[in-house]
Each structure stands twice: as C-alpha cells, then as structure tokens.
Design a protein around this motif. Sequence first.
Motif, short mmCIF file in Angstrom:
data_model
loop_
_atom_site.label_atom_id
_atom_site.label_comp_id
_atom_site.label_asym_id
_atom_site.label_seq_id
_atom_site.Cartn_x
_atom_site.Cartn_y
_atom_site.Cartn_z
N LEU A 86 0.85 -1.22 0.17
CA LEU A 86 0.05 0.03 0.04
C LEU A 86 0.80 1.21 -0.03
CD1 LEU A 86 -2.84 1.30 0.16
CD2 LEU A 86 -2.58 1.18 2.70
N ILE A 87 2.10 1.27 0.55
CA ILE A 87 2.97 2.27 0.78
C ILE A 87 3.45 2.75 -0.46
CG2 ILE A 87 5.17 3.23 1.94
CD1 ILE A 87 3.94 2.00 4.63
N ALA A 88 3.67 1.43 -1.16
CA ALA A 88 4.63 1.48 -2.47
C ALA A 88 3.90 2.12 -3.52
CB ALA A 88 5.32 0.11 -2.76
N VAL A 89 2.57 1.53 -3.59
CA VAL A 89 1.52 2.16 -4.63
C VAL A 89 1.26 3.80 -4.44
CG1 VAL A 89 -0.91 1.80 -5.41
CG2 VAL A 89 0.45 -0.16 -4.98
N THR A 90 0.98 3.99 -3.36
CA THR A 90 0.58 5.19 -2.88
C THR A 90 1.76 6.34 -3.26
OG1 THR A 90 0.87 5.18 -0.54
CG2 THR A 90 -1.34 5.02 -1.56
N SER A 91 3.12 6.04 -2.72
CA SER A 91 4.22 6.62 -2.98
C SER A 91 4.36 6.87 -4.55
CB SER A 91 5.38 5.87 -2.61
OG SER A 91 6.56 6.41 -2.85
N VAL A 92 4.36 5.64 -5.34
CA VAL A 92 4.55 5.98 -6.92
C VAL A 92 3.55 6.68 -7.35
CG1 VAL A 92 4.71 4.73 -9.08
CG2 VAL A 92 5.82 3.78 -6.87
N LEU A 93 2.31 6.58 -7.09
CA LEU A 93 1.05 7.29 -7.60
C LEU A 93 1.44 9.00 -7.21
CD1 LEU A 93 -1.85 5.26 -7.43
CD2 LEU A 93 -0.51 5.57 -9.19
N GLY A 94 1.43 9.00 -6.27
CA GLY A 94 2.07 10.39 -5.68
C GLY A 94 2.98 11.40 -6.22
N VAL A 101 11.52 17.71 -7.90
CA VAL A 101 11.42 16.46 -9.04
C VAL A 101 12.41 15.38 -8.77
CG1 VAL A 101 11.33 15.78 -11.38
CG2 VAL A 101 10.25 17.93 -10.58
N SER A 102 13.64 15.72 -8.26
CA SER A 102 14.53 14.94 -8.15
C SER A 102 14.29 14.13 -6.97
CB SER A 102 15.92 15.75 -7.87
OG SER A 102 16.95 14.63 -7.35
N LEU A 103 13.65 14.56 -5.95
CA LEU A 103 13.05 13.99 -4.68
C LEU A 103 12.16 12.99 -5.21
CD1 LEU A 103 13.04 13.15 -1.73
CD2 LEU A 103 11.57 15.41 -1.43
N ALA A 104 11.11 13.30 -6.07
CA ALA A 104 9.80 12.72 -6.36
C ALA A 104 10.65 11.40 -7.23
CB ALA A 104 8.82 13.27 -7.31
N LEU A 105 11.43 11.65 -8.13
CA LEU A 105 11.97 10.26 -8.91
C LEU A 105 12.86 9.44 -8.02
CD1 LEU A 105 13.37 12.21 -12.06
CD2 LEU A 105 11.44 10.79 -11.82
N ALA A 106 13.52 9.91 -6.92
CA ALA A 106 14.19 8.99 -6.08
C ALA A 106 13.13 8.11 -5.20
CB ALA A 106 15.22 9.69 -5.08
N ASP A 107 12.10 8.92 -4.88
CA ASP A 107 10.87 8.13 -4.25
C ASP A 107 10.17 7.28 -4.84
OD1 ASP A 107 11.36 9.47 -1.59
OD2 ASP A 107 10.06 10.98 -1.69
N ILE A 108 10.02 7.71 -6.43
CA ILE A 108 9.41 6.44 -7.06
C ILE A 108 10.46 5.36 -7.15
CG2 ILE A 108 9.16 5.99 -9.67
CD1 ILE A 108 8.14 9.11 -9.90
N VAL A 110 12.41 4.24 -4.88
CA VAL A 110 11.94 3.45 -3.59
C VAL A 110 10.83 2.69 -3.63
CG1 VAL A 110 11.65 3.82 -1.20
CG2 VAL A 110 13.45 5.12 -2.28
N GLY A 111 9.65 3.22 -4.24
CA GLY A 111 8.30 2.62 -4.22
C GLY A 111 8.52 1.38 -5.35
N THR A 112 9.37 1.50 -6.30
CA THR A 112 9.08 0.51 -7.25
C THR A 112 10.27 -0.66 -7.08
OG1 THR A 112 10.51 1.85 -8.98
CG2 THR A 112 8.20 1.88 -9.14
N LEU A 113 11.22 -0.27 -6.45
CA LEU A 113 12.50 -1.22 -6.20
C LEU A 113 12.95 -1.51 -5.09
CD1 LEU A 113 14.89 0.32 -9.09
CD2 LEU A 113 13.54 -1.74 -9.25
N VAL A 114 12.79 -0.57 -3.93
CA VAL A 114 13.29 -0.83 -2.73
C VAL A 114 12.09 -1.73 -1.87
CG1 VAL A 114 13.90 0.45 -0.34
CG2 VAL A 114 14.92 1.08 -2.60
N ILE A 115 11.06 -1.17 -1.80
CA ILE A 115 10.18 -1.82 -0.99
C ILE A 115 9.95 -3.28 -1.59
CG2 ILE A 115 7.40 -1.88 -0.46
CD1 ILE A 115 7.81 1.18 -0.20
#
Length: 144
Positions: free
Chosen positions: A25-33, A56-63, A65-70
């Motif tokens: 749930l955290i990963a999906v909401t993180s990527v979408l947001g 935007v750099s932070l948003a890409l890093a968080d994407i 994290v959501g798609t790979l790290v989690i």
Amino acid sequence: MTAAVEGEAGAISPSLAIYIGIEVLIAVTSVLGNVLVCWAVKINRALRETTFCFIVSLALADIAVGTLVIPLAITISIGLETHFYSCLLFSCTVLVLTQSSILALLAIAIDRYLRVKVPTRRIPGCRQDNRPLREGQETCMYNN
C-alpha cells in the motif's frame, strides 16, 4: 524454513501478511503521488525553477524507492534464500536508493536555507522584473 514462515511449507504468518500488505500500500501510494508531482511540474511552466527541480529529483528518488526498494525489502524480510551475491545486490540497491532519497531531501533543505539566508536583491530604480524605470537606462543587473 525461516522464522517468518510458520507451519506448512509456503504458509505465511498473519503478521507477515499484514506487513506485506502495508508495504505494498505504501509503495503504490508513493509511486502514484510522486508521478503526480512530476506531472504537475512538467505541465506547469511556472514550476520550472531550481527548487522544483530538486523536488522532482526527490520525487524520482521516491518512485525508485516505491518500485524497487520496497519489493526488495519484502523479499529480504520474508527470508528468501538466495546466493550471497544476490543478497548483496538486493541490500546494496536498498541502501543506495534510500540514501539518494535522503540526499535529495538534504539538497532541498540547503536550497531553502540559502534562499532565506541570501535573498535575491532588488535593484533601486528598477521594476520587480529588473526592467529600467527611467528612459535611457541600459540595464538593471548588477555587474558582478
């Protein structure tokens, strides 16, 4: 068999299932947001400033994290047995991408600090957009 898996082979404990569900749930909401953040900056020309580039750099890093790290963190926490180098690759990927997100936050903090500490100067005799107020005045920029 690992400590996280109980009972029959392949059965997952209820607490582990809740953990995996919350992580997904955290990963999906993180990527979408964060995709929405990138999209907003892309379509709005007023947001194309230095600060928003850092965001935007932070948003890409968080994407990332959501798609790979989690998913990798879930794989590590369920105790999947892998080769040594696969485990090392998983762990290093988790650490590097997480640190990139933290460093992007640091860059935003430094940018905001400098923006407050060293504000842009308004030049006397010029409008807010640095156009001259008087006829014949060449420029309103400081010669640095």
